[in-house]
Write an enzyme that holds these catalytic residues in place. Structure first.
Site, PDB file in Angstrom:
ATOM      1  N   LYS A  54     -58.750  69.954   9.488  1.00 16.39           N
ATOM      2  CA  LYS A  54     -58.308  71.341   9.509  1.00 16.39           C
ATOM      3  C   LYS A  54     -58.429  72.046   8.163  1.00 16.39           C
ATOM      4  O   LYS A  54     -58.513  73.282   8.103  1.00 16.39           O
ATOM      5  CB  LYS A  54     -56.861  71.416  10.001  1.00 16.39           C
ATOM      6  CG  LYS A  54     -56.678  71.173  11.488  1.00 16.39           C
ATOM      7  CD  LYS A  54     -57.205  72.332  12.311  1.00 16.39           C
ATOM      8  CE  LYS A  54     -56.773  72.235  13.760  1.00 16.39           C
ATOM      9  NZ  LYS A  54     -57.203  73.417  14.550  1.00 16.39           N
ATOM     10  N   SER A 311     -60.069  62.706  14.024  1.00 13.75           N
ATOM     11  CA  SER A 311     -59.778  64.014  13.443  1.00 13.75           C
ATOM     12  C   SER A 311     -58.482  64.121  12.663  1.00 13.75           C
ATOM     13  O   SER A 311     -58.278  65.100  11.944  1.00 13.75           O
ATOM     14  CB  SER A 311     -59.782  65.067  14.552  1.00 13.75           C
ATOM     15  OG  SER A 311     -58.831  64.738  15.546  1.00 13.75           O
TER      16      SER A 311
END
Length: 509
Positions: A54, A311
């Protein structure tokens, strides 16, 4: 789409991410590759500074803002990982940031946001999901005039996340069958798919979602964005009710398909990555690995090269117990059964003989009825079909059996609630034993025990160690206690008398 494919390609190639992000490893997963008969690579975005991808999109968006907008301050809503990216970027760029997070966000992520942002960041908790937090952030934006930093539905954010795809193709220029990307709101999947399909259109790009948070899968199937009434919170990082307009258009255009996974499969994937890397992913971070496993199994792939984007690793430590317990079921390595056997001496031993050399992962039993005994048992299996065969074998030998391997109530609650007081447990003594963790240990115990002594309570759960802890209630008449103590002395297992334990007296005796 607000930009053409070529414009997105240019935005990804020129994204301003490397002031704060780094090119993460494309690591070969040896153990998982061997088991799946395919070459599995992990794109280790869990190794970023904020432990997720992110940071790329958040910084790229903020670095492209006009200086006046940065000076006024920024605002975002996030389940955690985007919040950390904004916080880190705010500290780097020297601007104030207000971050709205759902109240369900794990504390580890809230603390990380405050750590990364320092005095630049103000954290506000509101709502049960990202969508609820977003609504609250929009109200704050109207009041304060801050610039909103979207977690996924923005071209600059999408372009920042797309650099993950750019790195994968640079790191692995050879043949690739598919890249698996987790989907919440769709920013990472949209960016990676747009880049990969522009440069290497023959590579399949496959999104992965949780069964209980599958807004993108439903939207693509319908051809329009679908808003979910509620979402599952185990994979909190992808718990999104309504995907972005821009991410939807990109994913609908470029994704080859979306694979759905359940909670048990996610837990198994977390374990798989740990075995290969000794790193612990958060549930959303393991989505792509779970999806790659299901895809390879369903397509019967062999010898293909697959990349899974891991992720995020902002794992709440308190969840590890749940993950460890459910991983075996998710990998189809544990079958769970409810078995009814006659409440007669020797039945318990006969049942154990039917198990053969299989490893027992869990065993719960409490005497309740004078005619039948109900046993909750977990057994280590090698594939999904083996559970069916075991249940059929129990039935063939006269033991009524329910296969509970896919029953959520049993796995989540019932397994912990078997027991209670029993009026039939006369002359019961309670002992804890330490058994060596091998299939023959229980049979050795049963074979050495006097057949006149009845087992009235039994609890065991495999914890993955070399030795297991077993709690056993045995009905031993008072005039046979001397013989029972001799039995204990010759058994060779460590034991402790818990008959006077106050917890036992309160709840079981």
């Amino acid at each position: 789409m607000s930009y053409t494919t070529q414009e997105y390609l240019k935005k990804i190639l020129t994204a301003k991410v490397y002031d704060v992000a780094r090119e993460t490893e494309l690591a070969f997963a040896h153990t998982l590759s061997t088991r799946l008969n395919n070459r599995i690579y992990l794109k280790r975005e869990d190794n970023q500074t904020v432990f997720s991808f992110k940071i790329r999109g958040a910084y790229n968006k903020m670095a492209n803002l006009h200086p006046d907008a940065l000076a006024r301050g920024v605002l975002t809503a996030s389940a955690g990982n985007h919040a950390q990216g904004v916080a880190y970027s705010a500290a780097k760029l020297g601007c104030h940031a207000v971050i709205v997070m759902p109240i369900t966000t794990p504390q580890v992520k809230i603390d990380a946001v405050k750590t990364h942002g320092g005095c630049s960041v103000e954290v506000v908790l509101a709502g049960d999901s990202y969508s609820d937090a977003y609504d609250h952030a929009m109200r704050l934006q109207t009041q304060k005039g801050f610039t909103f930093i979207p977690p996924f539905d923005d071209p600059d954010v999408i372009a920042g996340q797309g650099t993950v795809g750019m790195e994968i193709l640079r790191q692995h220029p050879g043949a690739l069958h598919a890249i698996f990307v987790p989907i919440g709101g769709g920013g990472l999947a949209a960016g990676v798919a747009a880049y990969v399909k522009s440069v290497r259109p023959e590579i399949r790009v496959i999104g992965v979602q949780s069964l209980d948070s599958n807004a993108m899968a439903q939207s693509i199937e319908k051809g329009d964005r679908v808003q979910l009434s509620d979402v599952g919170l185990f994979a909190d990082g992808t718990a999104v009710k309504y995907v972005g307009a821009e991410t939807f258009q990109l994913c609908r255009t470029f994704l080859d398909e979306v694979v759905l996974v359940n909670t048990d499969q996610l837990c198994a994937a977390i374990k798989d990555v740990f075995q290969d890397t000794r790193s612990v992913l958060e549930p959303s971070g393991a989505l792509s690995v779970a999806g790659a496993k299901i895809y390879a199994e369903n397509r019967k792939l062999k010898g293909k090269t697959l990349v899974a984007v891991t992720s995020g690793a902002n794992m709440n430590f308190d969840r590890l117990r749940f993950v460890a317990e459910r991983a075996e079921v998710g990998e189809a390595r544990e079958g769970v059964f409810a078995v009814t056997i006659p409440e007669a001496r020797g039945s318990f031993k006969r049942f154990c003989e039917l198990l053969g050399n299989r490893n027992v992962t869990e065993f719960n039993y409490r005497i309740r009825d004078s005619s039948n005994a109900h046993i909750f048992v977990g057994v280590q299996i090698h594939n999904r079909d083996e559970a069916t065969l075991i249940a059929e074998n129990f039935e063939h030998h006269g033991f009524s059996t329910f296969d509970l391997s896919n029953d959520e109530l049993s796995k989540q609650h019932i397994r912990h609630m078997v027991g209670g007081r029993s009026a039939l447990a006369k002359d019961e003594v309670l002992y804890r034993f330490t058994f060596p963790e091998r299939p023959s240990a229980l049979m050795k115990f049963l074979s050495a025990m006097n057949p006149n002594w009845n087992i009235s309570l039994f609890h065991y759960r495999n914890q993955g160690a070399d030795y297991g802890q077993i709690l056993i209630g045995i009905q031993v008449p008072a005039d046979e206690m001397s013989a029972f103590r001799n039995f204990l002395a010759t058994l060779g297992y460590h034991y402790k008398d818990e008959t006077d334990n106050p917890a036992y007296r309160l709840f079981l005796a």
